[in-house]
Design a protein around this motif. Structure first.
Motif: not given
Length: 113
Positions: A59-63, A68-73, A75-76, A89-90
């Motif tokens: 999922i992180v790879d797709q995002l 950007e990394p912080q935006e992906a975090r 979003w999760i 995450a849930e």
């Protein structure tokens, strides 16, 4: 650089998703110390947890294709309209990864509902 396969997966999640060990532990419902032991090669995740870890990495790879990394975090860990107000995450914790992936695909394809 870490040499075991799990450590490399953790490194990828941290690099592409700006996720700390405590974030990963939260998603996988383990203690941060456990993630640290995996990273050091002193322990390995239970098969079910390993599957969740691999799903999180995917999922992180797709995002990372469009965030950007912080935006992906963010979003999760944020409630998402595409997920009926639940957080990715849930849903990962509950084994509902396909729903998260469907939302990621909609975002990537520019289909916002």
């Amino acid at each position: 650089m870490n040499s075991n396969a799990i450590a490399r997966r953790l490194d990828a999640i941290q690099a592409k998703g700006a996720m700390r060990s405590s974030d990963i532990a939260n998603v996988l419902e383990v203690r941060p110390e456990t993630v640290s032991r995996w990273n050091q090669g002193k322990a390995f995740p239970h098969p079910t947890t390993e599957r969740q870890l691999l799903e999180l990495e995917f999922i992180v790879d797709q995002l990372s294709d469009f965030y950007e990394p912080q935006e992906a975090r963010l979003w999760i860990f944020s409630r998402q309209r595409l997920l009926n107000g639940e957080t990715p995450a849930e849903l990962i914790q509950k084994g509902r990864v396909d729903e998260v992936l469907a939302a990621v695909h909609q975002l990537r394809d520019g289909v916002h509902i």
